[in-house]
Design an enzyme around this catalytic site. Structure first.
Site, short mmCIF file in Angstrom:
data_model
loop_
_atom_site.label_atom_id
_atom_site.label_comp_id
_atom_site.label_asym_id
_atom_site.label_seq_id
_atom_site.Cartn_x
_atom_site.Cartn_y
_atom_site.Cartn_z
N ARG A 135 13.90 -34.48 54.61
CA ARG A 135 13.81 -33.03 54.41
C ARG A 135 12.65 -32.73 53.47
O ARG A 135 12.60 -33.25 52.36
CB ARG A 135 15.13 -32.52 53.80
N GLU A 188 21.09 -31.34 49.24
CA GLU A 188 20.60 -32.01 48.04
C GLU A 188 21.76 -32.47 47.19
O GLU A 188 22.76 -31.75 47.06
CB GLU A 188 19.76 -31.08 47.14
C1 GBH Z 1 17.47 -28.21 42.78
O1 GBH Z 1 17.92 -27.18 41.98
C2 GBH Z 1 16.15 -27.86 43.41
O2 GBH Z 1 16.32 -27.44 44.74
C3 GBH Z 1 15.13 -28.97 43.35
O3 GBH Z 1 13.85 -28.49 43.65
C4 GBH Z 1 15.20 -29.62 41.99
O4 GBH Z 1 14.17 -30.54 41.78
C5 GBH Z 1 16.54 -30.28 41.88
O5 GBH Z 1 17.58 -29.39 42.13
C6 GBH Z 1 16.79 -30.92 40.53
O6 GBH Z 1 16.81 -29.95 39.53
O7 GBH Z 1 24.04 -26.17 33.64
O8 GBH Z 1 24.62 -28.46 33.51
O9 GBH Z 1 26.04 -26.99 34.74
C7 GBH Z 1 19.01 -27.47 41.13
C8 GBH Z 1 19.97 -26.32 40.91
C9 GBH Z 1 21.49 -25.23 39.45
C10 GBH Z 1 21.65 -27.58 39.66
C11 GBH Z 1 22.20 -25.30 38.13
C12 GBH Z 1 22.38 -27.68 38.34
C13 GBH Z 1 23.68 -26.37 36.67
C14 GBH Z 1 23.75 -27.60 35.82
N1 GBH Z 1 20.76 -26.45 39.70
N2 GBH Z 1 23.05 -26.47 38.00
S1 GBH Z 1 24.67 -27.31 34.30
#
Ligand code: GBH
Length: 452
Positions: free
Chosen positions: A74, A357
């Site tokens: 992907r 992901e």
């Molecule tokens: C993804 O986003 C992205 O799509 C990607 O590009 C990126 O590299 C990858 O993840 C890694 O970051 O506050 O401790 O509870 C991640 C989306 C949303 C995942 C918030 C973690 C909360 C963690 N994130 N979530 S916490």
């Protein structure tokens, strides 16, 4: 039972995070090209000018995918690479790059999954108001149609948006991602509506232009997990998952971004406060937004526990236990998120599910023996995949899993500080080394998850 025979084992990346060649071959600028060059926005001032230099190394990178045994890959298209101004004139050299990559993948029996938008929005369109401008829908449709016409003879799996929660929530609400704005709800709510409408028109365009196409969506939203298996706690978690919070947290919610696309309506809990900001005629747009999808994707990294409570909402969030294991980026490790997330989402949206992901960052380094030992990632993956498999065994129609990420890359505002890859990248030399977890994942793929 376990995973389906035709289970899609893959890994994922995104254009700005790996490609580099930010100013080459006629590519236009994206909001990330600008933001990453502003002072104090990104860890140590890192930018994606070169990143993993994948633009020049895609051939050998595909060979590494083959070595891991990936069945699917992907990746996202950089919109300004193919349409430097976001609309109008096409950059043939940009299209050629993706054509070469796709051909290389197919030659190696790796199924391409194309994400149309993974956050590198054309700067030229940002200057015209980006998603707040109602024309943004038409711009995205034009871009989607270009991708469909160019790649659709070979690519059959498309994903419209990656995590609208994040690019709207982090980019335009709290401003820690590009373009770094902090807008009020009166701007943000119309933006969210235009993003959803763009998802709808793009899905329609893909269907009309690509024979035998499969279209999906990849939002996020940390799953709410029941603190116990009592029916009350399970109901509390379900309710918490799909209730839109009263504050600006709405932008990160799962239901706000999925109900319109999957069910054709906005969640009541969100409408109560946000309807006042929706653009006129929003009800009519729901028909366009609600397109049948072939799969529903989700990016899930961790979840939160909830239990039933005697308050107005009927649920309360529990803190993670003291000493709860965390990844290098300090996200809690909660394998059950890969059970409850798919479980509740499938129950609500009744659409085949793909994990678009999942993965973790770790303090990976090259050891004296020249290898990269990452037992923590292997253990993480093992636990998460077991929970995911359990969801499949309990009736969730699960079609695939994409590990984030194929290789270490530009982790947005964290720059190169965080390593999420199965492949270690030395950014000075661009040397790649398969981590131990990559070899372990190969075994998982070979046994179709039976070795877990
Ligand atoms: C993804 O986003 C992205 O799509 C990607 O590009 C990126 O590299 C990858 O993840 C890694 O970051 O506050 O401790 O509870 C991640 C989306 C949303 C995942 C918030 C973690 C909360 C963690 N994130 N979530 S916490």
């Amino acid at each position: 039972m376990g995973f389906r025979k035709d289970f899609i084992w893959g890994a994922a990346t995104a254009s700005y995070q790996i490609e580099g060649a930010a100013f080459e071959d006629g590519k236009g600028l994206s909001v990330w090209d600008r933001f990453s060059h502003e002072p104090d926005k990104v860890f140590d001032g890192h930018n994606g000018d070169v990143a993993c230099d994948h633009y020049h190394r895609y051939e050998s990178d595909v060979q590494l995918m083959k070595e891991i045994g990936l069945k699917a890959y992907r990746f996202s298209i950089s919109w300004p690479r193919v349409l430097p101004e976001g609309k109008g004139a096409v950059n043939q050299k940009g299209l050629d790059f993706y054509n070469r990559l796709i051909d290389q993948l197919l030659k190696n029996d790796i199924r391409p999954f194309v994400t149309l938008f993974h956050w590198d929005y054309p700067s030229a369109l940002q200057a015209l108001g980006a998603w707040e401008n109602p024309d943004s829908v038409k711009w995205f449709e034009e871009y989607a149609a270009l991708c469909a016409r160019t790649f659709g003879d070979r690519v059959k799996d498309f994903i419209t948006f990656n995590e609208p929660q994040c690019f709207i929530g982090l980019g335009y609400t709290i401003g820690v991602h590009a373009p770094g704005l902090k807008l009020p709800d009166s701007s943000l709510v119309p933006m969210s509506h235009h993003v959803l409408k763009s998802h709808g028109v793009a899905t329609r365009a893909l269907r009309s232009l690509v024979p035998d196409v499969r279209v999906g969506y990849a939002p996020c939203g940390d799953p709410c997990m029941p603190a116990s298996l009592s029916p009350e706690d399970i109901e509390a978690a379900r309710k918490a998952y799909f209730t839109v919070p009263e504050n600006q947290g709405w932008a990160f919610n799962a239901a706000w971004w999925s109900d319109p696309a999957m069910l054709g309506c906005y969640p009541e809990s969100g409408l109560k406060r946000l309807e006042q900001f929706l653009p006129k005629g929003w009800q009519e747009d729901l028909k366009v937004i609600h397109q049948p999808l072939d799969f529903y994707g989700q990016n899930i990294y961790n979840g939160n526990y909830f239990r039933a409570a005697d308050n107005e909402q009927g649920f309360e969030k529990l803190p993670h236990p003291v000493g709860c294991p965390k990844t290098a980026i300090q996200w809690p490790i909660t394998p059950e998120a890969l059970y409850w997330g798919p479980y509740f989402l499938y129950e609500r949206y009744k659409t085949p599910f793909i994990m678009t992901e999942n993965g973790m960052s770790a303090h990976d380094a090259v050891s004296l023996d020249g290898k990269v030992h990452d037992p923590n990632r292997q253990d993480f993956l093992n636990r998460y995949l077991l929970a995911f498999k359990q969801a499949a065994e309990d009736g969730v129609d699960i079609r695939g899993y994409f590990h984030w990420s194929l290789m270490d890359n530009y982790e947005w505002a964290q720059g190169y500080r965080e390593r999420f890859g199965l492949i270690h990248v030395d950014y000075e030399t661009q040397k790649r080394i398969l981590k131990d977890s990559a070899y372990w994942y190969r075994g998982v793929i070979e046994s179709n998850g039976e070795c877990l």
